[in-house]
Design a protein around this motif. Structure first.
Motif, short mmCIF file in Angstrom:
data_model
loop_
_atom_site.label_atom_id
_atom_site.label_comp_id
_atom_site.label_asym_id
_atom_site.label_seq_id
_atom_site.Cartn_x
_atom_site.Cartn_y
_atom_site.Cartn_z
N HIS A 21 0.86 -1.18 0.00
CA HIS A 21 0.00 0.00 0.00
C HIS A 21 0.90 1.23 0.00
CE1 HIS A 21 -3.67 -2.23 0.63
NE2 HIS A 21 -3.03 -2.96 1.51
N THR A 22 1.30 1.62 -1.17
CA THR A 22 2.16 2.77 -1.30
C THR A 22 1.48 3.81 -2.16
OG1 THR A 22 3.28 1.85 -3.21
CG2 THR A 22 4.26 1.41 -1.06
N ARG A 23 1.87 5.03 -1.98
CA ARG A 23 1.34 6.13 -2.77
C ARG A 23 2.51 6.87 -3.41
NH1 ARG A 23 -3.43 9.55 -0.51
NH2 ARG A 23 -2.37 10.83 -2.03
N LEU A 24 2.19 7.55 -4.48
CA LEU A 24 3.19 8.42 -5.09
C LEU A 24 3.27 9.70 -4.29
CD1 LEU A 24 2.15 8.01 -8.83
CD2 LEU A 24 4.05 6.90 -7.66
N SER A 25 4.34 10.44 -4.50
CA SER A 25 4.45 11.73 -3.84
C SER A 25 3.41 12.68 -4.44
CB SER A 25 5.85 12.30 -4.05
OG SER A 25 6.02 12.72 -5.39
N PRO A 26 3.05 13.75 -3.74
CA PRO A 26 2.08 14.70 -4.29
C PRO A 26 2.52 15.27 -5.65
CG PRO A 26 2.36 15.11 -1.96
CD PRO A 26 3.38 14.08 -2.35
N GLN A 28 4.36 13.69 -7.93
CA GLN A 28 4.15 12.64 -8.93
C GLN A 28 2.66 12.48 -9.24
OE1 GLN A 28 6.25 9.70 -6.62
NE2 GLN A 28 7.80 9.48 -8.21
N GLU A 29 1.81 12.58 -8.22
CA GLU A 29 0.38 12.47 -8.46
C GLU A 29 -0.13 13.63 -9.30
OE1 GLU A 29 -1.62 11.97 -4.74
OE2 GLU A 29 -0.89 9.93 -4.49
#
Length: 78
Positions: A21-26, A28-29
């Motif tokens: 469960h990882t997210r991209l940096s703001p 990158q998003e």
């Protein structure tokens, strides 16, 4: 020649897979939102038309986030 391991591992010997469960940096998003829009917008895809206002807003949001990140890296107050 392919040699077998002795003894053969059991079929259940592998640990279960865990979804990351990882997210991209703001930043990158924001870039991803801009790029996805560019790919699917008819006006943005038209070479003679240029980017639409929504693309401009998405790019501006990305640039603002990028500039803020550079300021924070430089140690400047935001």
């Amino acid at each position: 020649m392919d040699e077998r391991r002795d003894p053969q591992p059991d079929a259940d010997s592998r640990p279960p897979l865990v979804a990351a469960h990882t997210r991209l940096s703001p930043i990158q998003e924001a870039w991803g939102a801009y790029a996805r829009h560019q790919l699917h917008c008819r006006q943005c895809a038209d070479l003679d038309g240029g980017p639409c206002p929504i693309a401009g807003q998405l790019r501006q949001a990305w640039e603002n986030l990028t500039q803020e990140a550079f300021r924070r890296l430089a140690g400047e107050s935001v």
